[in-house]
Design an enzyme around this catalytic site. Sequence first.
Site, short mmCIF file in Angstrom:
data_model
loop_
_atom_site.label_atom_id
_atom_site.label_comp_id
_atom_site.label_asym_id
_atom_site.label_seq_id
_atom_site.Cartn_x
_atom_site.Cartn_y
_atom_site.Cartn_z
N ALA A 1 12.72 -9.16 13.21
CA ALA A 1 11.95 -7.97 12.86
C ALA A 1 10.55 -7.98 13.45
O ALA A 1 10.01 -9.04 13.77
CB ALA A 1 11.85 -7.85 11.33
N LYS A 2 9.97 -6.78 13.58
CA LYS A 2 8.55 -6.67 13.95
C LYS A 2 7.99 -5.41 13.31
O LYS A 2 8.66 -4.76 12.51
CB LYS A 2 8.38 -6.67 15.48
CG LYS A 2 9.03 -5.53 16.20
CD LYS A 2 8.81 -5.66 17.71
CE LYS A 2 9.33 -4.43 18.42
NZ LYS A 2 9.20 -4.49 19.88
N SER B 1 6.04 -3.31 1.47
CA SER B 1 5.94 -4.72 1.83
C SER B 1 6.48 -5.65 0.74
O SER B 1 7.11 -6.66 1.03
CB SER B 1 4.50 -5.10 2.19
OG SER B 1 3.64 -4.81 1.11
N SER C 1 0.24 -2.84 11.28
CA SER C 1 1.68 -3.10 11.35
C SER C 1 1.98 -4.58 11.55
O SER C 1 2.99 -4.93 12.16
CB SER C 1 2.33 -2.29 12.50
OG SER C 1 2.00 -0.94 12.43
N ARG C 2 1.11 -5.44 11.04
CA ARG C 2 1.27 -6.86 11.31
C ARG C 2 2.06 -7.62 10.25
O ARG C 2 2.54 -8.73 10.51
CB ARG C 2 -0.10 -7.54 11.47
CG ARG C 2 -0.96 -7.50 10.22
CD ARG C 2 -2.26 -8.31 10.39
NE ARG C 2 -1.99 -9.74 10.46
CZ ARG C 2 -1.78 -10.52 9.41
NH1 ARG C 2 -1.82 -10.00 8.20
NH2 ARG C 2 -1.54 -11.81 9.58
N ILE D 1 0.83 -1.21 0.00
CA ILE D 1 0.00 0.00 0.00
C ILE D 1 0.86 1.25 0.00
O ILE D 1 0.37 2.34 0.23
CB ILE D 1 -0.96 0.01 1.22
CG1 ILE D 1 -0.18 0.05 2.54
CG2 ILE D 1 -1.88 -1.20 1.19
CD1 ILE D 1 -1.09 0.13 3.77
N GLY D 2 2.17 1.04 -0.24
CA GLY D 2 3.09 2.16 -0.22
C GLY D 2 4.05 2.03 0.95
O GLY D 2 4.95 2.83 1.12
N THR E 1 5.03 -7.31 8.49
CA THR E 1 6.44 -7.68 8.61
C THR E 1 6.59 -8.92 9.49
O THR E 1 7.31 -9.86 9.14
CB THR E 1 7.27 -6.53 9.23
OG1 THR E 1 7.14 -5.37 8.40
CG2 THR E 1 8.74 -6.91 9.33
N GLU F 1 3.02 2.04 12.19
CA GLU F 1 2.23 3.00 12.97
C GLU F 1 3.02 3.71 14.07
O GLU F 1 2.57 4.70 14.62
CB GLU F 1 1.05 2.27 13.61
CG GLU F 1 0.06 1.72 12.60
CD GLU F 1 -0.85 0.70 13.25
OE1 GLU F 1 -2.04 1.00 13.37
OE2 GLU F 1 -0.37 -0.39 13.63
#
Lengths: 755, 146, 288
Positions: free
Chosen positions: A708-709, A489, A527-528, A485-486, A530, A713
């Site tokens: 990573a996480k 990802s 933010s899920r 979505i920009g 990654t 947001e």
Amino acid sequence: MTTQTSEFGRSIPRIEAKQKVSGTAEYIHHFTVPGMLYGKIFRSTIAHGKLLKIHTENAKSYPGVHAVICGEDIKQLIPSPYYGPAFLDQPILALEKVHFIGEPVAIVLSHSPHIAEAACQLIEVDYEELDAVFDEIEALSSEAIVHDELKPSGTFPDLKHLIGRKNTNIALDYHLRYGSDETIFSDATHVFEHTFTTQQAMHTPLEPMVSIAVPGDQMITIHSATQMPSFVRLEIARLLGWRENQVRVKSAHLGGGYGAKVYIKLEALVTAVALILKRPIKVSLTMEEQFYTISKHATTFKIKSALDASGKILARDCKVYWNGGAYADIGPRVAQKSGFTAAGPYNIDNVSIDSYEIYTNRPPAGALRGFGIPQLVWAYESHTDMIANELNKDPIEFRKMNLLVNGLKQATGTVIQHMESELVLETLSKKMNWTTPIEKGIGHIRKGRGIAIGFKASVSPTTSTAILTINGDGSCLLAMSTVDIGQGSDTAMAQIAAQTLGIPTEVVKVIRPDTDITPYDMGTLGSRSTFHMGNAVKLAAEDALKKLRQMAIQAGLNESETHAPSVILQKTYGMQAGTVVGFGSYKPSYIPTDLNTGASTNVTPFWMVAATGVELEVDTETGHVRIHKMINVVDAGDLVNPKIAHTQISGAAIMQCGFTFSEEMVFDEGQLTNGSFADYKIPGIHDVNFVMENICVSSSHDQGPYGAKGIGESGTFGVSPAVANAIYDAVGVRITSLPITPEKVFQAIQNKTTG
Amino acid sequence: MILSGEIKVNAPREAVFEKLNDIPFFASCIEGVGNLEKINENCYKATLTTKVAYIQFKFQVEVEITENIFPEKITAKTEGTPIGIVGRLQAISSAKLLQDNDQTTIQYSIDLKLTGKLGSMGQPVLRSKTKELEQQFAKNLQAAFV
Amino acid sequence: MKPFEIHQPQSLNEALTFLQNDDALTKPMSGGTGLMLMMKSGIYEPKGLVSLDKISDFKGIHLQDNGNLEILAMTSLSDLEHSPVINSTFQVISSTMKHLANVRVRNVARVGGALAHGDPHMDLPPLLTALNATINVKSKEGNRQIPIENFYAGYYTTKLNTNEIIHSVTVPSIKGRHCAYIKCTTRVVDDWPTLGVAMNIGIKDEAIDSPRIVLSAVVEKPTRLSSVENFLHGKVPSEALLLEAREMAVDSIELDDDARGSASYKRQLIKINVHRGIQKCLSEKAQQ
């Protein structure tokens, strides 16, 4: 296999960057299909009322109009045409009642969008007006009830207790009781109580919502600018009573999402109309219409804290009221999942939270970058700073004294892990030179600085799956339903796949989300991706490697050597041919929150924490505020792509600046009066004329892919209260409602000098 | 916005009151009113077109007489939807008639609300226009009694 | 938006012919940036537009021998911003351009359109009013000159007749004068001004000479603050003088609450910005 960190951690440019800047990137916005009709939505002009009769004759007879469709027409195809992730409360087109000004009532179809628009003006509706309610506090006890009966959708197990509830505007109430010693407030040395409010706002993605439905024989293909293709397929299949494989959902790059393009927006409408008229249908919203579709919750937050003589917070009581507008959308989850963090990242033995999602006759509110966290941080970080000021304690020292850190229990009962709150706060303090005082000035320009820290729990439980395919020549295809979505990802996932396979990122091709090809993903939100999709991709790549190793053995290749995939496939199939498919599925463990206490010992797979500090000046004669410096410190675990990570932080912070200073949906008796960029002001380049530094602290999450996480947001959390705290530091006035306009600041200064 | 003023008419109060209650006549005094339709005893529907420079505002209005006290007072409620622009017009107007020898003084007050796009773009423009409409109305009304 | 006709005359004469039917709904169009907003919001539905884009010899900036500036109507605002001539002799114009709307609008919008639009929230009209400019108008009947301070009548209303086109604007030399324009915004930077103040001040024998102070955006049309001008004329500037002058600026001005600020807040902004505008002019003088 080979290099450990060559692909993960590499600041490679986004793989679609060249297409985007040269105008060749694919967007649903440009997409057309032969025989397509354009739909223009006719919307309600009253805030609450019974739908008596819709007069469509004049529109139908306008030259060039193919059809005019209303709710009753849709009922012929879909007997119960209601959707919604939490409540099945939203009709595809209004039925029986309208609940807000802007609600879709009818749709005009034509080969020309201009004709459809002109004919729309000719529709007239007879309403029986009902009393309307717009404020979230008023709605709690108002006689004006937005929905006669609540209908939870069942996809949300925690909502079953609300089935059949009537005579209430409370769509969901979440309660948390942790410790909850009733006597603490009466016995405490210090008690502080404040109320904070925030405004309704909109994401304003530059590509407004757009969807196209192409009907087939007992099949439908939906091209949509959506963040959730898998969910859309599921929900459309449910509405039609079809199998999931009869519905195909395709997405493309999005011109911004920010949560505006989740769940169902236009997809059900274009599907129903396409099947009724047996023609492809496209509906593309104007910027103004987006404001009538989804928005950010306005809130009222009443927060009370009890402290002992030393300044330790003993108890916190939070009452949060979320103005959800006329339809629930995903609002109930905001009230619940963000609700449980309402006391802030603090170690408090007694926490009481009551979080209410409330129906009003405003346009619906739902997910917007931060998912309710910014509204909570606005309140608890302003409140925490006010307490520090009252007790004459340094704002950072006071927070350190009470900070929630790894190893301690959060108010849900979950023990905090991999959340570097202490390091984040410490890093911010150093970068701000916090221990060195600044010159505040004596003239009409006064300087000040402020900080704030906020946290979020990743939504849970959710599933991501991915398919990694290796071709005869060793090149790869990555199929996943995560939508770029920009946020980068595509690039991040390609890097993770490449890292696992030991190949350069450049040879991994990411497939555009297409539910016939890309496997299930819960959604690109919160933010899920990654963490969840990153893990699924890593597992898929590991699965592919395992299969290659087995294939190599069966082909008789030397086990102790490493063979390139192309060699293994060549040996197996006798030529450049064949495919190896790796599959990965990831769903973290989770324990649902208790209905009465809100407790859970495993409430989230990862926490996000971030702090913002600002240095600014206030013009005391006009109230104008100008930021000089902003520092954002984030814990995002190990970074997949540091360059993209930094743009995610600055993007989030700038977006939050808009909500802090200038963005506000303005209503007049329920009618939105500023649904365009002429009057709904978002920040431009000149508004961001300050130094911004973004820092990711050194941290690693052992369950995340290569540590990573999430990060999308984090930059939104602390901006607003940091600004309010800095204004207080500069001129001694406290702003408790967003947005912080020059007039508000000026008025507060006036009140202080005259009051 | 509140618009108020006085109009003096050379006629006795009763006659003026009758004239004001004659809805078709009343409508004819305002420039730009058309398609007048009676809904019931106290309700009327019409279109109102008004121009400022090259800008045109067109409304679908509904007027309801809420108070009719012969020969002293008339109160009316007006609701209008603009065509082609988002917003609403709402007005509560009241007129008090006072006799002064052969003359009647009409003291009027209009509480006008414009919402939506109409409000933000239209309000300042329409304010100057309404003054013009007031003057036109007064002239037309006085002419009826000559 | 409903489809409409665009005429593209090759000469000014041809353009004027299109406008002769005296129809308010057929308008001349230069850059179209202002008109576009009117059309998108639905309050202006054109029957036809007469584009002036193809007319030759209709743009340019000329410094005349007497020091006066002549700007042809189809000159873009961006050309004004970057003109070396203007930068050296009418610096206040180029500095004002830098904050006018945004760069994309400045590339397309033209001086003629900016002057003819008549929206009170614009920057060029009050500035040119302070600079005592004259608008040169052409029609089939002939030419006339209208001092810009008499040109505006209210919202979207100017003295221009429907059969007339602005040909150029003449700005007298500001040699020896000290000028400034302050654009005050209250939401974001790229916004119409909540308030604009334009100043043109002379200093003679240490005293303020013939000041021209123009207020815009909070009023229906650019308005000279004559009481303030008369008060300041002939007086030696001091902080006390300015404090007194700024109070006079808000006398007898009717203000409305709107999305950019309440009436009382606007009152404060007027006072502060009139004060700061005069200070700006005085400090420019001090730097010389």
